[in-house]
Design a protein around this motif. Structure first.
Motif, PDB file in Angstrom:
ATOM      1  N   ALA A 347       0.842  -1.203   0.000  1.00  0.00           N
ATOM      2  CA  ALA A 347       0.000   0.000   0.000  1.00  0.00           C
ATOM      3  C   ALA A 347       0.875   1.251   0.000  1.00  0.00           C
ATOM      4  N   ARG A 348       1.945   1.243   0.781  1.00  0.00           N
ATOM      5  CA  ARG A 348       2.860   2.387   0.819  1.00  0.00           C
ATOM      6  C   ARG A 348       3.480   2.608  -0.565  1.00  0.00           C
ATOM      7  N   LEU A 349       3.935   1.530  -1.185  1.00  0.00           N
ATOM      8  CA  LEU A 349       4.548   1.634  -2.515  1.00  0.00           C
ATOM      9  C   LEU A 349       3.559   2.200  -3.523  1.00  0.00           C
ATOM     10  N   ALA A 350       2.323   1.722  -3.489  1.00  0.00           N
ATOM     11  CA  ALA A 350       1.307   2.216  -4.422  1.00  0.00           C
ATOM     12  C   ALA A 350       1.036   3.699  -4.207  1.00  0.00           C
ATOM     13  N   ALA A 351       0.987   4.131  -2.965  1.00  0.00           N
ATOM     14  CA  ALA A 351       0.733   5.546  -2.668  1.00  0.00           C
ATOM     15  C   ALA A 351       1.869   6.415  -3.188  1.00  0.00           C
ATOM     16  N   TRP A 352       3.105   5.997  -2.988  1.00  0.00           N
ATOM     17  CA  TRP A 352       4.244   6.760  -3.475  1.00  0.00           C
ATOM     18  C   TRP A 352       4.231   6.838  -5.002  1.00  0.00           C
ATOM     19  N   CYS A 353       3.984   5.687  -5.649  1.00  0.00           N
ATOM     20  CA  CYS A 353       3.982   5.667  -7.116  1.00  0.00           C
ATOM     21  C   CYS A 353       2.904   6.593  -7.673  1.00  0.00           C
ATOM     22  N   ALA A 354       1.729   6.569  -7.051  1.00  0.00           N
ATOM     23  CA  ALA A 354       0.642   7.430  -7.519  1.00  0.00           C
ATOM     24  C   ALA A 354       0.999   8.898  -7.346  1.00  0.00           C
ATOM     25  N   ALA A 355       1.590   9.251  -6.221  1.00  0.00           N
ATOM     26  CA  ALA A 355       1.952  10.645  -5.973  1.00  0.00           C
ATOM     27  C   ALA A 355       3.031  11.111  -6.945  1.00  0.00           C
ATOM     28  N   VAL A 356       4.014  10.262  -7.218  1.00  0.00           N
ATOM     29  CA  VAL A 356       5.080  10.623  -8.160  1.00  0.00           C
ATOM     30  C   VAL A 356       4.515  10.769  -9.568  1.00  0.00           C
ATOM     31  N   ALA A 357       3.667   9.833  -9.973  1.00  0.00           N
ATOM     32  CA  ALA A 357       3.098   9.887 -11.319  1.00  0.00           C
ATOM     33  C   ALA A 357       2.243  11.127 -11.505  1.00  0.00           C
ATOM     34  N   GLY A 358       1.550  11.551 -10.454  1.00  0.00           N
ATOM     35  CA  GLY A 358       0.687  12.712 -10.562  1.00  0.00           C
ATOM     36  C   GLY A 358       1.424  14.027 -10.541  1.00  0.00           C
ATOM     37  N   ALA A 359       2.726  13.985 -10.261  1.00  0.00           N
ATOM     38  CA  ALA A 359       3.483  15.238 -10.144  1.00  0.00           C
ATOM     39  C   ALA A 359       4.813  15.165 -10.885  1.00  0.00           C
ATOM     40  N   GLU A 360       4.891  14.261 -11.866  1.00  0.00           N
ATOM     41  CA  GLU A 360       6.194  13.986 -12.471  1.00  0.00           C
ATOM     42  C   GLU A 360       6.736  15.160 -13.268  1.00  0.00           C
ATOM     43  N   ARG A 361       5.860  15.892 -13.946  1.00  0.00           N
ATOM     44  CA  ARG A 361       6.345  16.942 -14.842  1.00  0.00           C
ATOM     45  C   ARG A 361       6.487  18.297 -14.161  1.00  0.00           C
ATOM     46  N   ALA A 362       5.851  18.466 -13.032  1.00  0.00           N
ATOM     47  CA  ALA A 362       5.886  19.768 -12.376  1.00  0.00           C
ATOM     48  C   ALA A 362       7.201  19.952 -11.633  1.00  0.00           C
ATOM     49  N   GLU A 363       7.758  21.162 -11.723  1.00  0.00           N
ATOM     50  CA  GLU A 363       9.031  21.452 -11.062  1.00  0.00           C
ATOM     51  C   GLU A 363       8.867  21.443  -9.550  1.00  0.00           C
ATOM     52  N   ALA A 364       9.903  20.989  -8.876  1.00  0.00           N
ATOM     53  CA  ALA A 364       9.827  20.857  -7.423  1.00  0.00           C
ATOM     54  C   ALA A 364       9.854  22.219  -6.742  1.00  0.00           C
ATOM     55  N   SER A 365       9.044  22.338  -5.706  1.00  0.00           N
ATOM     56  CA  SER A 365       9.030  23.553  -4.888  1.00  0.00           C
ATOM     57  C   SER A 365      10.110  23.465  -3.819  1.00  0.00           C
ATOM     58  N   GLU A 366      10.310  24.563  -3.112  1.00  0.00           N
ATOM     59  CA  GLU A 366      11.261  24.547  -1.999  1.00  0.00           C
ATOM     60  C   GLU A 366      10.833  23.533  -0.941  1.00  0.00           C
ATOM     61  N   ALA A 367       9.536  23.373  -0.774  1.00  0.00           N
ATOM     62  CA  ALA A 367       9.043  22.439   0.235  1.00  0.00           C
ATOM     63  C   ALA A 367       9.427  21.007  -0.111  1.00  0.00           C
ATOM     64  N   THR A 368       9.353  20.642  -1.400  1.00  0.00           N
ATOM     65  CA  THR A 368       9.728  19.286  -1.797  1.00  0.00           C
ATOM     66  C   THR A 368      11.235  19.094  -1.733  1.00  0.00           C
ATOM     67  N   HIS A 369      11.993  20.108  -2.093  1.00  0.00           N
ATOM     68  CA  HIS A 369      13.452  20.033  -1.891  1.00  0.00           C
ATOM     69  C   HIS A 369      13.776  19.815  -0.416  1.00  0.00           C
ATOM     70  N   ALA A 370      12.999  20.452   0.451  1.00  0.00           N
ATOM     71  CA  ALA A 370      13.231  20.291   1.894  1.00  0.00           C
ATOM     72  C   ALA A 370      12.936  18.860   2.344  1.00  0.00           C
ATOM     73  N   VAL A 371      11.930  18.221   1.721  1.00  0.00           N
ATOM     74  CA  VAL A 371      11.643  16.818   2.032  1.00  0.00           C
ATOM     75  C   VAL A 371      12.848  15.946   1.708  1.00  0.00           C
ATOM     76  N   VAL A 372      13.418  16.141   0.520  1.00  0.00           N
ATOM     77  CA  VAL A 372      14.595  15.362   0.111  1.00  0.00           C
ATOM     78  C   VAL A 372      15.767  15.627   1.061  1.00  0.00           C
ATOM     79  N   THR A 373      15.944  16.875   1.458  1.00  0.00           N
ATOM     80  CA  THR A 373      17.010  17.214   2.413  1.00  0.00           C
ATOM     81  C   THR A 373      16.822  16.473   3.727  1.00  0.00           C
ATOM     82  N   ARG A 374      15.579  16.375   4.194  1.00  0.00           N
ATOM     83  CA  ARG A 374      15.328  15.677   5.460  1.00  0.00           C
ATOM     84  C   ARG A 374      15.537  14.167   5.310  1.00  0.00           C
ATOM     85  N   ILE A 375      15.235  13.625   4.135  1.00  0.00           N
ATOM     86  CA  ILE A 375      15.504  12.205   3.896  1.00  0.00           C
ATOM     87  C   ILE A 375      17.002  11.941   3.954  1.00  0.00           C
TER      88      ILE A 375
END
Length: 419
Positions: A347-375
């Motif tokens: 279920a976790r994998l499916a949720a991640w895949c759906a979220a990525v597919a729904g936002a694949e072309r849009a440029e990342a915001s500062e908030a999403t860059h911050a998520v990657v930084t925290r990871i």
């Protein structure tokens, strides 16, 4: 297993000078591992007499995370791993099943590597078997004998073993200064040694804890030329010490494996490496993975309570879901596997895949860059994968509509999960 040096995608915004911290079992303290420019890792491999179970997979996914964190920090990583393709348990299984031991070892090693590749574990730079490194072990043991750090023992009670070679641990002044097993007193350590295959009661040994370096040939036992040692085969601890010395040199930044290898295996192989290399601290940090249980007991071949990666794959379980089950637990914790975790991970994998597919072309915001930084920060902080997974859960649940490509590449490079 994946190629040894894949490109790390999604790292254009990687901060310079990231330090990876891990818990050192020897000092019982957290410490920086690797760097400033390079890092080396030695992880004890399998004895290939049965298929890869989830406990194995949890261990090798742990050190895959470490390799990925180091590479993301800009370090040049050299990773070595052995496979103990001749040992008593392997020979016993071969005899019991009527299979040639070499055929059994080769088949199970191939299956292990296929399982690791399915789980997207990056292959070691050096992957060496005990059999192919026998000449190197012979040279190491001959040197230890010449240096007075080893000695020969006469026949055992069965009349066999004339000339077996043992390490003289008393020749290593640092042995036991940082004990890694559960026991602290001499009697407890002797009991631990015996429980893990040691022979404390062998007549003729100078100390109960002295480990076998070279087992001279017995009837119906495979053996190899040993020069002045006589025909025989290597002991377990010196196998790993020799391969580490050959491939990485000393000091090794991290020696890794399951928690059950802390003593005697890692403490003794470190002692051998110290005596072979002349480096007083040949291993900078000992980093150990917790143990996995199933049906109320530690998952192990001897107990037979195995959840095999290959069987899960045959059932159609997505390998990335299997990997997410393992990443959901802190690497240093021991835990018990329950089947429902596979459903949760899917279920976790499916949720991640759906979220990525729904936002694949849009440029990342500062908030999403911050998520990657925290990871990144979570993984650099003692490989805290559960915190990294929680960050991604929150990102996916927020329906950000942007940054899908950045998240996909970061998850691929840092967590080894293909979305």
């Amino acid at each position: 297993m994946l190629p040894a040096d894949p490109s790390v995608r999604g790292s254009a915004d990687r901060p310079e000078g990231t330090t990876v911290v891990a818990f050192d079992s020897a000092t019982r303290q957290r410490r920086a591992v690797g760097g400033p420019r390079r890092a080396s890792l030695y992880v004890c491999g399998i004895t290939p007499y049965d298929a890869t179970h989830l406990g194995h997979a949890a261990t090798y996914v742990t050190y895959d995370l470490l390799v990925r964190a180091w590479r993301d920090a800009g370090l040049a990583v050299t990773y070595a791993q052995n496979v103990t393709d001749v040992d008593d348990p392997l020979l016993e299984r071969a005899r019991a099943t009527g299979v040639d031991w070499r055929e059994l070892a080769a088949g199970q090693t191939d299956l292990f590597r296929a399982d690791m590749e399915a789980l997207r574990v990056i292959a070691p730079d050096h992957y060496l078997g005990a059999v192919e490194t026998v000449p190197d072990v012979v040279r190491a043991v001959e040197r230890l004998l010449a240096d007075g750090a080893a000695y020969r023992v006469g026949p055992g009670e069965d009349g066999q073993g004339d000339g077996d070679v043992y390490a003289d641990l008393a020749a290593d002044p640092r042995f036991g200064l940082e004990p890694m097993g559960d026991a602290r007193d001499d009697a407890g350590r002797v009991a631990e040694f015996a429980a893990m295959g040691g022979d404390p009661d062998r007549a003729g040994k100078r100390s109960p804890l002295d480990p076998l370096l070279w087992r001279v040939a017995r009837p119906d036992d495979p053996s190899w030329p040993g020069g002045d040692l006589g025909a025989g085969r290597p002991g377990w601890h010196v196998e790993c010490a020799t391969i580490a010395a050959m491939t990485l040199g000393a000091p090794v930044d991290v020696q890794g494996g399951g928690r059950d290898l802390r003593f005697p295996h890692h403490e003794m192989s470190t002692s051998h490496l110290r005596m072979i290399s002349g480096d007083a601290r040949p291993v900078t940090a000992q980093v150990h993975a917790g143990l996995l249980a199933f049906d109320g007991e530690k998952m192990s071949k001897s107990r037979g309570n195995l959840v095999l990666v290959s069987r899960l794959r045959e059932r159609g379980i997505e390998p990335m879901a299997i990997r997410l089950v393992l990443l959901a637990h802190r690497y240093s914790d021991s835990w018990e596997f329950h089947e429902v975790e596979l459903d949760d991970a899917a279920a976790r994998l499916a949720a991640w895949c759906a979220a990525v597919a729904g936002a694949e072309r849009a440029e990342a915001s500062e908030a999403t860059h911050a998520v990657v930084t925290r990871i990144r920060a979570a993984l650099a902080d003692d490989l805290d994968a559960p915190t990294a997974l929680a960050e991604l859960d929150a990102w996916a649940a927020s329906a950000p509509g942007e940054g899908g490509a950045l998240v996909r590449d970061a998850v691929d490079a840092l967590l080894g999960v293909a979305l």
